[in-house]
Design a protein around this motif. Sequence first.
Motif, PDB file in Angstrom:
ATOM      1  N   LYS A  22      13.019 -16.645  -0.898  1.00 16.81           N
ATOM      2  CA  LYS A  22      13.173 -15.606   0.129  1.00 16.81           C
ATOM      3  C   LYS A  22      12.944 -14.219  -0.483  1.00 16.81           C
ATOM      4  O   LYS A  22      12.224 -13.393   0.082  1.00 16.81           O
ATOM      5  N   ASP A  23      13.545 -13.970  -1.645  1.00 15.01           N
ATOM      6  CA  ASP A  23      13.348 -12.692  -2.340  1.00 15.01           C
ATOM      7  C   ASP A  23      11.874 -12.483  -2.696  1.00 15.01           C
ATOM      8  O   ASP A  23      11.326 -11.394  -2.500  1.00 15.01           O
ATOM      9  N   SER A  24      11.241 -13.533  -3.215  1.00 10.99           N
ATOM     10  CA  SER A  24       9.816 -13.437  -3.572  1.00 10.99           C
ATOM     11  C   SER A  24       8.965 -13.133  -2.350  1.00 10.99           C
ATOM     12  O   SER A  24       8.049 -12.307  -2.400  1.00 10.99           O
ATOM     13  N   PHE A  25       9.279 -13.812  -1.251  1.00  6.34           N
ATOM     14  CA  PHE A  25       8.535 -13.571  -0.015  1.00  6.34           C
ATOM     15  C   PHE A  25       8.700 -12.121   0.447  1.00  6.34           C
ATOM     16  O   PHE A  25       7.722 -11.458   0.806  1.00  6.34           O
ATOM     17  N   LEU A  26       9.945 -11.620   0.456  1.00  4.23           N
ATOM     18  CA  LEU A  26      10.198 -10.244   0.909  1.00  4.23           C
ATOM     19  C   LEU A  26       9.485  -9.227   0.020  1.00  4.23           C
ATOM     20  O   LEU A  26       8.940  -8.241   0.510  1.00  4.23           O
ATOM     21  N   ARG A  27       9.465  -9.472  -1.277  1.00  8.23           N
ATOM     22  CA  ARG A  27       8.756  -8.565  -2.187  1.00  8.23           C
ATOM     23  C   ARG A  27       7.253  -8.587  -1.920  1.00  8.23           C
ATOM     24  O   ARG A  27       6.600  -7.548  -1.880  1.00  8.23           O
ATOM     25  N   ALA A  28       6.710  -9.785  -1.748  1.00  7.81           N
ATOM     26  CA  ALA A  28       5.276  -9.908  -1.471  1.00  7.81           C
ATOM     27  C   ALA A  28       4.925  -9.252  -0.135  1.00  7.81           C
ATOM     28  O   ALA A  28       3.906  -8.566  -0.012  1.00  7.81           O
ATOM     29  N   TYR A  29       5.773  -9.424   0.847  1.00  6.19           N
ATOM     30  CA  TYR A  29       5.550  -8.820   2.164  1.00  6.19           C
ATOM     31  C   TYR A  29       5.590  -7.293   2.069  1.00  6.19           C
ATOM     32  O   TYR A  29       4.725  -6.602   2.614  1.00  6.19           O
ATOM     33  N   ALA A  30       6.580  -6.774   1.346  1.00  6.36           N
ATOM     34  CA  ALA A  30       6.693  -5.319   1.166  1.00  6.36           C
ATOM     35  C   ALA A  30       5.474  -4.775   0.424  1.00  6.36           C
ATOM     36  O   ALA A  30       4.933  -3.723   0.792  1.00  6.36           O
ATOM     37  N   GLU A  31       5.024  -5.486  -0.591  1.00  2.00           N
ATOM     38  CA  GLU A  31       3.837  -5.057  -1.336  1.00  2.00           C
ATOM     39  C   GLU A  31       2.602  -5.045  -0.438  1.00  2.00           C
ATOM     40  O   GLU A  31       1.792  -4.127  -0.474  1.00  2.00           O
ATOM     41  N   ALA A  32       2.473  -6.085   0.394  1.00  2.00           N
ATOM     42  CA  ALA A  32       1.333  -6.147   1.321  1.00  2.00           C
ATOM     43  C   ALA A  32       1.386  -4.992   2.322  1.00  2.00           C
ATOM     44  O   ALA A  32       0.357  -4.372   2.627  1.00  2.00           O
ATOM     45  N   GLU A  33       2.562  -4.677   2.820  1.00  4.75           N
ATOM     46  CA  GLU A  33       2.711  -3.549   3.758  1.00  4.75           C
ATOM     47  C   GLU A  33       2.367  -2.228   3.073  1.00  4.75           C
ATOM     48  O   GLU A  33       1.703  -1.369   3.658  1.00  4.75           O
ATOM     49  N   ASN A  34       2.814  -2.038   1.837  1.00  2.00           N
ATOM     50  CA  ASN A  34       2.501  -0.812   1.091  1.00  2.00           C
ATOM     51  C   ASN A  34       1.006  -0.692   0.852  1.00  2.00           C
ATOM     52  O   ASN A  34       0.430   0.391   0.981  1.00  2.00           O
ATOM     53  N   THR A  35       0.371  -1.801   0.505  1.00  2.00           N
ATOM     54  CA  THR A  35      -1.082  -1.803   0.290  1.00  2.00           C
ATOM     55  C   THR A  35      -1.794  -1.447   1.589  1.00  2.00           C
ATOM     56  O   THR A  35      -2.749  -0.664   1.588  1.00  2.00           O
ATOM     57  N   LYS A  36      -1.333  -2.007   2.679  1.00  2.00           N
ATOM     58  CA  LYS A  36      -1.914  -1.713   3.994  1.00  2.00           C
ATOM     59  C   LYS A  36      -1.798  -0.220   4.317  1.00  2.00           C
ATOM     60  O   LYS A  36      -2.761   0.409   4.767  1.00  2.00           O
ATOM     61  N   LYS A  37      -0.619   0.359   4.059  1.00  2.00           N
ATOM     62  CA  LYS A  37      -0.409   1.796   4.319  1.00  2.00           C
ATOM     63  C   LYS A  37      -1.302   2.652   3.427  1.00  2.00           C
ATOM     64  O   LYS A  37      -1.888   3.633   3.876  1.00  2.00           O
ATOM     65  N   ARG A  38      -1.387   2.278   2.127  1.00  2.00           N
ATOM     66  CA  ARG A  38      -2.234   3.044   1.208  1.00  2.00           C
ATOM     67  C   ARG A  38      -3.696   2.993   1.642  1.00  2.00           C
ATOM     68  O   ARG A  38      -4.399   3.999   1.598  1.00  2.00           O
ATOM     69  N   CYS A  39      -4.139   1.830   2.067  1.00  2.00           N
ATOM     70  CA  CYS A  39      -5.534   1.698   2.520  1.00  2.00           C
ATOM     71  C   CYS A  39      -5.779   2.539   3.766  1.00  2.00           C
ATOM     72  O   CYS A  39      -6.818   3.195   3.871  1.00  2.00           O
ATOM     73  N   ALA A  40      -4.835   2.529   4.690  1.00  2.00           N
ATOM     74  CA  ALA A  40      -4.975   3.331   5.910  1.00  2.00           C
ATOM     75  C   ALA A  40      -5.027   4.818   5.564  1.00  2.00           C
ATOM     76  O   ALA A  40      -5.851   5.567   6.112  1.00  2.00           O
ATOM     77  N   GLN A  41      -4.175   5.260   4.631  1.00  2.00           N
ATOM     78  CA  GLN A  41      -4.183   6.661   4.205  1.00  2.00           C
ATOM     79  C   GLN A  41      -5.501   7.006   3.524  1.00  2.00           C
ATOM     80  O   GLN A  41      -6.060   8.076   3.742  1.00  2.00           O
ATOM     81  N   GLU A  42      -5.992   6.103   2.695  1.00  2.00           N
ATOM     82  CA  GLU A  42      -7.250   6.342   1.983  1.00  2.00           C
ATOM     83  C   GLU A  42      -8.417   6.439   2.966  1.00  2.00           C
ATOM     84  O   GLU A  42      -9.286   7.301   2.833  1.00  2.00           O
ATOM     85  N   LEU A  43      -8.432   5.547   3.964  1.00  2.00           N
ATOM     86  CA  LEU A  43      -9.477   5.604   4.983  1.00  2.00           C
ATOM     87  C   LEU A  43      -9.422   6.913   5.765  1.00  2.00           C
ATOM     88  O   LEU A  43     -10.458   7.527   6.030  1.00  2.00           O
ATOM     89  N   GLU A  44      -8.211   7.328   6.122  1.00  2.00           N
ATOM     90  CA  GLU A  44      -8.062   8.588   6.853  1.00  2.00           C
ATOM     91  C   GLU A  44      -8.541   9.760   6.001  1.00  2.00           C
ATOM     92  O   GLU A  44      -9.265  10.633   6.476  1.00  2.00           O
ATOM     93  N   LYS A  45      -8.142   9.757   4.731  1.00  2.00           N
ATOM     94  CA  LYS A  45      -8.557  10.827   3.824  1.00  2.00           C
ATOM     95  C   LYS A  45     -10.076  10.843   3.661  1.00  2.00           C
ATOM     96  O   LYS A  45     -10.705  11.901   3.718  1.00  2.00           O
TER      97      LYS A  45
END
Length: 183
Positions: free
Chosen positions: A44-67
């Motif tokens: 469960k902890d591993s899943f939550l960490r992986a999910y959080a990392e995927a969400e952060n990557t998604k946000k960074r990509c969206a910010q990079e695209l906007e920039k």
Amino acid sequence: MSKHEEKKNASVVAEENKIKSEETAEKQEASELESLKEENQKLKDSFLRAYAEAENTKKRCAQELEKNSKYAISSFAKELLVVADNLGRALSAVDENASKECKALMQGVEMTQTELTKVFAKFGIKKIDCMGKVFDPNFEQVVQEVEDNEKPSGTIISELQSGYMINDRILREAMVIVTKDKK
């Protein structure tokens, strides 16, 4: 000891052995259950960490695209600033005593400059208004200092080249003349 007592003792021993084996099985099941719970928590902890990392990557990509979309035209826009400068110079070169033909040409230049300004605005490019303000090294570059006691030191009194912003970034600094105190 009689056979009856032996059977009774054997039955008691068998019952005790049965109870001990049930207790051992229960302990083993409890231990297995505990290890499964621990493993479940780790997964469960591993899943939550992986999910959080995927969400952060998604946000960074969206910010990079906007920039990238906001600032992709920066180098092209810098080249067009020269055109804007030249249109401004052409307009300031005409005096009031110019011929009709010259004035008609200047109207065309004014219309071109207006269209260029509209295109700049559409893409977030705007002129920096610095005249009469105090010099800010983030937006202007001092080319010359002039002695003047009427205005505070560092006040911009002339703009040699306009500065421009694209969205919230500097595209080009303004080149200015500022005041300094007389010695």
